[in-house]
Scaffold this active site. Structure first.
Site, PDB file in Angstrom:
ATOM      1  N   HIS A 303       0.860  -1.189   0.000  1.00  0.00           N
ATOM      2  CA  HIS A 303       0.000   0.000   0.000  1.00  0.00           C
ATOM      3  C   HIS A 303       0.893   1.234   0.000  1.00  0.00           C
ATOM      4  O   HIS A 303       1.941   1.248   0.628  1.00  0.00           O
ATOM      5  CB  HIS A 303      -0.901   0.010   1.253  1.00  0.00           C
ATOM      6  CG  HIS A 303      -2.075   0.910   1.109  1.00  0.00           C
ATOM      7  ND1 HIS A 303      -1.998   2.261   1.319  1.00  0.00           N
ATOM      8  CD2 HIS A 303      -3.348   0.648   0.733  1.00  0.00           C
ATOM      9  CE1 HIS A 303      -3.178   2.797   1.103  1.00  0.00           C
ATOM     10  NE2 HIS A 303      -4.016   1.854   0.739  1.00  0.00           N
ATOM     11  N   ASP A 360      -7.743  -5.708   0.110  1.00  0.00           N
ATOM     12  CA  ASP A 360      -8.182  -6.590  -0.991  1.00  0.00           C
ATOM     13  C   ASP A 360      -7.785  -8.046  -0.791  1.00  0.00           C
ATOM     14  O   ASP A 360      -8.176  -8.906  -1.565  1.00  0.00           O
ATOM     15  CB  ASP A 360      -7.585  -6.079  -2.312  1.00  0.00           C
ATOM     16  CG  ASP A 360      -8.135  -4.709  -2.652  1.00  0.00           C
ATOM     17  OD1 ASP A 360      -7.345  -3.802  -2.953  1.00  0.00           O
ATOM     18  OD2 ASP A 360      -9.360  -4.540  -2.556  1.00  0.00           O
TER      19      ASP A 360
HETATM   20  C1  SDX Z   1      -6.197  -0.084  -2.913  1.00  0.00           C
HETATM   21  O1  SDX Z   1      -4.484   4.442  -2.117  1.00  0.00           O
HETATM   22  C2  SDX Z   1      -5.401   3.816  -1.500  1.00  0.00           C
HETATM   23  O2  SDX Z   1      -5.807   4.173  -0.409  1.00  0.00           O
HETATM   24  C3  SDX Z   1      -5.999   2.634  -2.217  1.00  0.00           C
HETATM   25  C4  SDX Z   1      -6.972   1.788  -1.439  1.00  0.00           C
HETATM   26  C5  SDX Z   1      -8.240   2.532  -1.179  1.00  0.00           C
HETATM   27  O3  SDX Z   1      -8.973   2.139  -0.252  1.00  0.00           O
HETATM   28  O4  SDX Z   1      -8.585   3.437  -1.973  1.00  0.00           O
HETATM   29  O5  SDX Z   1      -6.414   1.388  -0.212  1.00  0.00           O
HETATM   30  C6  SDX Z   1      -7.353   0.531  -2.223  1.00  0.00           C
HETATM   31  O6  SDX Z   1      -5.951   0.237  -4.043  1.00  0.00           O
HETATM   32  C7  SDX Z   1      -5.326  -1.046  -2.138  1.00  0.00           C
HETATM   33  C8  SDX Z   1      -4.069  -1.511  -2.965  1.00  0.00           C
HETATM   34  C9  SDX Z   1      -4.553  -2.637  -3.870  1.00  0.00           C
HETATM   35  N1  SDX Z   1      -3.498  -3.007  -4.834  1.00  0.00           N
HETATM   36  C10 SDX Z   1      -2.872  -4.190  -4.740  1.00  0.00           C
HETATM   37  O7  SDX Z   1      -3.035  -5.011  -3.852  1.00  0.00           O
HETATM   38  C11 SDX Z   1      -1.950  -4.458  -5.926  1.00  0.00           C
HETATM   39  C12 SDX Z   1      -0.602  -4.924  -5.411  1.00  0.00           C
HETATM   40  N2  SDX Z   1       0.026  -3.809  -4.730  1.00  0.00           N
HETATM   41  C13 SDX Z   1       0.968  -3.003  -5.481  1.00  0.00           C
HETATM   42  O8  SDX Z   1       0.600  -2.768  -6.796  1.00  0.00           O
HETATM   43  C14 SDX Z   1       1.469  -1.806  -4.694  1.00  0.00           C
HETATM   44  O9  SDX Z   1       1.732  -2.239  -3.426  1.00  0.00           O
HETATM   45  C15 SDX Z   1       0.633  -0.538  -4.619  1.00  0.00           C
HETATM   46  C16 SDX Z   1       0.252  -0.037  -5.972  1.00  0.00           C
HETATM   47  C17 SDX Z   1      -0.586  -0.788  -3.824  1.00  0.00           C
HETATM   48  C18 SDX Z   1       1.475   0.514  -3.923  1.00  0.00           C
HETATM   49  O10 SDX Z   1       2.558   0.762  -4.728  1.00  0.00           O
HETATM   50  P1  SDX Z   1       3.596   1.939  -4.361  1.00  0.00           P
HETATM   51  O11 SDX Z   1       3.260   2.612  -3.098  1.00  0.00           O
HETATM   52  O12 SDX Z   1       3.760   2.782  -5.571  1.00  0.00           O
HETATM   53  O13 SDX Z   1       4.860   1.144  -4.012  1.00  0.00           O
HETATM   54  P2  SDX Z   1       5.934   0.753  -5.058  1.00  0.00           P
HETATM   55  O14 SDX Z   1       5.285   0.223  -6.287  1.00  0.00           O
HETATM   56  O15 SDX Z   1       6.889   1.891  -5.151  1.00  0.00           O
HETATM   57  O16 SDX Z   1       6.606  -0.491  -4.317  1.00  0.00           O
HETATM   58  C19 SDX Z   1       7.727  -0.340  -3.480  1.00  0.00           C
HETATM   59  C20 SDX Z   1       8.505  -1.641  -3.667  1.00  0.00           C
HETATM   60  C21 SDX Z   1       8.872  -1.910  -5.132  1.00  0.00           C
HETATM   61  O17 SDX Z   1      10.024  -2.753  -5.080  1.00  0.00           O
HETATM   62  P3  SDX Z   1      11.479  -2.099  -5.464  1.00  0.00           P
HETATM   63  O18 SDX Z   1      11.357  -1.620  -6.905  1.00  0.00           O
HETATM   64  O19 SDX Z   1      11.655  -0.933  -4.492  1.00  0.00           O
HETATM   65  O20 SDX Z   1      12.459  -3.217  -5.269  1.00  0.00           O
HETATM   66  O21 SDX Z   1       7.676  -2.770  -3.285  1.00  0.00           O
HETATM   67  C22 SDX Z   1       7.424  -3.575  -4.418  1.00  0.00           C
HETATM   68  C23 SDX Z   1       7.731  -2.739  -5.650  1.00  0.00           C
HETATM   69  O22 SDX Z   1       8.101  -3.568  -6.758  1.00  0.00           O
HETATM   70  N3  SDX Z   1       6.014  -3.965  -4.335  1.00  0.00           N
HETATM   71  C24 SDX Z   1       5.578  -5.202  -4.475  1.00  0.00           C
HETATM   72  C25 SDX Z   1       4.201  -5.134  -4.229  1.00  0.00           C
HETATM   73  N4  SDX Z   1       3.857  -3.868  -3.972  1.00  0.00           N
HETATM   74  C26 SDX Z   1       4.987  -3.142  -4.048  1.00  0.00           C
HETATM   75  N5  SDX Z   1       6.235  -6.356  -4.788  1.00  0.00           N
HETATM   76  C27 SDX Z   1       5.447  -7.464  -4.835  1.00  0.00           C
HETATM   77  N6  SDX Z   1       4.118  -7.471  -4.589  1.00  0.00           N
HETATM   78  C28 SDX Z   1       3.459  -6.338  -4.293  1.00  0.00           C
HETATM   79  N7  SDX Z   1       2.146  -6.354  -4.065  1.00  0.00           N
END
Ligand code: SDX
Length: 426
Positions: A303, A360
């Site tokens: 998140h 989720d």
């Molecule tokens: C919702 O914003 C909100 O409030 C949203 C929400 C709401 O109520 O409105 O809470 C609802 O959208 C919840 C989130 C649902 N999405 C998912 O579950 C999809 C999987 N999650 C990711 O896509 C991700 O965690 C995000 C999009 C939710 C957050 O991404 P960020 O904050 O942009 O973080 P990032 O992509 O910069 O990640 C930081 C690191 C990265 O690794 P490095 O490049 O630093 O090595 O963490 C990794 C990312 O690759 N990473 C993950 C991951 N999420 C982040 N790696 C594996 N699995 C994941 N789920």
């Protein structure tokens, strides 16, 4: 405590006022920075940017705190009802008994749709994704309710807000019934909000529908958990659309479109499909390795704000257990989810990146147990989030300093050059 920060660019200093909220991080007011320094700030994912001032929802990502108008989400999920939370988000306070009775009647008597609206669904293929139907149908509401589109009239803003909260369950249920080839079900005024929705989704003309209070309570609680969440992607979409003066039906349709993305509201469908793909506990190590090899993400994990735990996920997990127990379902995917959570929470890859289950992760198992197909999961999220979107839209509209949102950019394209005739190219 200083009340300003000083930015030095070259031999010039620029004072940036520090604005303080009632809680949470202070902000640097950069509204005059471009005019004074000819510099923009640069923050494409808005990771360090407050886009607005708001009094509706507060999140502390490190402490795992989520407050709606100051009330903690776990207390609201346990003690309140979705319609009471709607009043709280829209109006700022928990309603008195009389206020709630008036609000509930207002919403109840807006749940029906214009009779001609039903033919709107016929234009979609039966196998259309229900979110495609929702995006189209909600955008089309303005064609049926043109008497509440004047956004400068507070009374019309209120009627539109009530119509959206009231009609979303009716539209969502129609999208579901249409995809299932079942006849539409008319709302009933004697039923509660969530009971009405479940009846419109699952009752059939061939027999009387019998409400299940445990499922009704679970549905209501799931709606509460999804009601609002500060300035997330879809809410920011609604605010930006609304800043142009677009009417609320168009703004909410834009929010639905944004929510559909797999990184946002579409993650509940993706998370369940991921659990189905893993299939059994034995396959978890190989799947987790694929995440670590960057082949795919762990859906339902991570998140932007919560870097400890998502307080909604804990309530969602509890609700999941209650529903499965009530229905006597022993879903193997729950065991996969619980083992996957345990594995991930002990693995440095996830710990170092502060990745924890979000709302989720458990919602899909619960919704599937209740009888919803995966392609309805994000529709339910949109149904619940409509009150958050419209509350944030209302707050933006009532802000006297409201301006149209118009971000700038860091331009790295071609600088000016003259046109070249086609016979001179190549
Ligand atoms: C919702 O914003 C909100 O409030 C949203 C929400 C709401 O109520 O409105 O809470 C609802 O959208 C919840 C989130 C649902 N999405 C998912 O579950 C999809 C999987 N999650 C990711 O896509 C991700 O965690 C995000 C999009 C939710 C957050 O991404 P960020 O904050 O942009 O973080 P990032 O992509 O910069 O990640 C930081 C690191 C990265 O690794 P490095 O490049 O630093 O090595 O963490 C990794 C990312 O690759 N990473 C993950 C991951 N999420 C982040 N790696 C594996 N699995 C994941 N789920």
């Amino acid at each position: 405590m200083t009340d300003k920060a000083t930015l030095t660019i070259g031999d010039k200093n620029y004072d940036l006022p520090i604005l303080k909220g009632s809680t949470g991080p202070d902000v640097l007011d950069v509204r005059k920075l471009y005019g004074d320094s000819d510099h923009f700030t640069f923050d494409p994912g808005f990771t360090s940017t407050a886009s607005c001032e708001s009094k509706i929802t507060y999140i502390d990502g490190d402490a795992g705190i989520l407050l709606h108008r100051g009330y903690p989400i776990d207390q609201l999920a346990e003690k309140s009802s979705f319609l009471e939370v709607c009043h709280l988000l829209l109006n700022g306070e928990l309603p008195t008994a009389d206020e709630f009775a008036k609000f509930e009647r207002n919403i109840t008597y807006h749940t029906m749709l214009h009779a001609q609206f039903d033919s709107f669904f016929q234009g979609f293929r039966r196998d259309a994704h229900p979110m495609a139907v929702m995006t189209g149908a909600v955008g089309a509401l303005s064609a049926f309710y043109a008497d509440s589109l004047n956004v400068d009239d507070p009374k019309q803003r209120e009627i539109s807000a009530h119509r959206l909260i009231a009609k979303m369950p009716t539209i969502a249920a129609r999208a579901f019934q249409y995809s299932q080839g079942r006849p539409f079900v008319t709302p009933r005024n004697e039923l509660s909000y969530s009971e009405n929705f479940l009846r419109m989704c699952f009752s059939v003309p061939a027999e009387d529908w019998v409400p299940n209070p445990v499922l009704t309570r679970a549905m209501d609680r799931i709606f509460i958990l999804h009601a609002d969440h500060e300035q997330n992607a879809s809410t920011s979409t609604v605010r930006l659309a609304g800043s142009s003066g677009a009417h609320p039906f168009a703004c909410i349709a834009a929010g639905i479109a944004c929510l559909w993305g797999p990184s946002h509201g579409g993650a509940n469908q993706e998370a369940l499909e991921m659990l189905e793909e893993i299939g059994s506990v034995e396959n978890i190590p190989a799947y987790v390795q694929g995440v670590k090899d960057r082949k795919y993400k762990l859906m339902g994990f991570g998140h932007r704000v919560y870097k400890n735990f998502d307080p909604r996920a804990k309530v969602m997990q509890k609700t999941c257990y209650e529903v499965l127990e009530q229905l006597g379902i022993n879903d193997p995917l729950l065991h996969v989810a619980m083992e996957l959570e345990k594995v991930a929470l002990s693995d440095p890859f996830f710990i170092d990146r502060k990745l924890y289950p979000n709302i989720d992760f458990y919602s899909g198992i619960t919704l599937r147990a209740m009888g919803f197909p995966t392609n309805m999961f994000t529709v339910l999220f949109a149904l619940a989030r409509t009150v958050g979107w419209i509350s944030q839209w209302k707050e933006m509209f009532e802000d006297p300093s409201r301006k149209i949102g118009r971000p700038r950019q860091l331009y790295t394209g071609a600088t000016q050059r003259d046109y070249v005739p086609v016979d001179k190219r190549g």
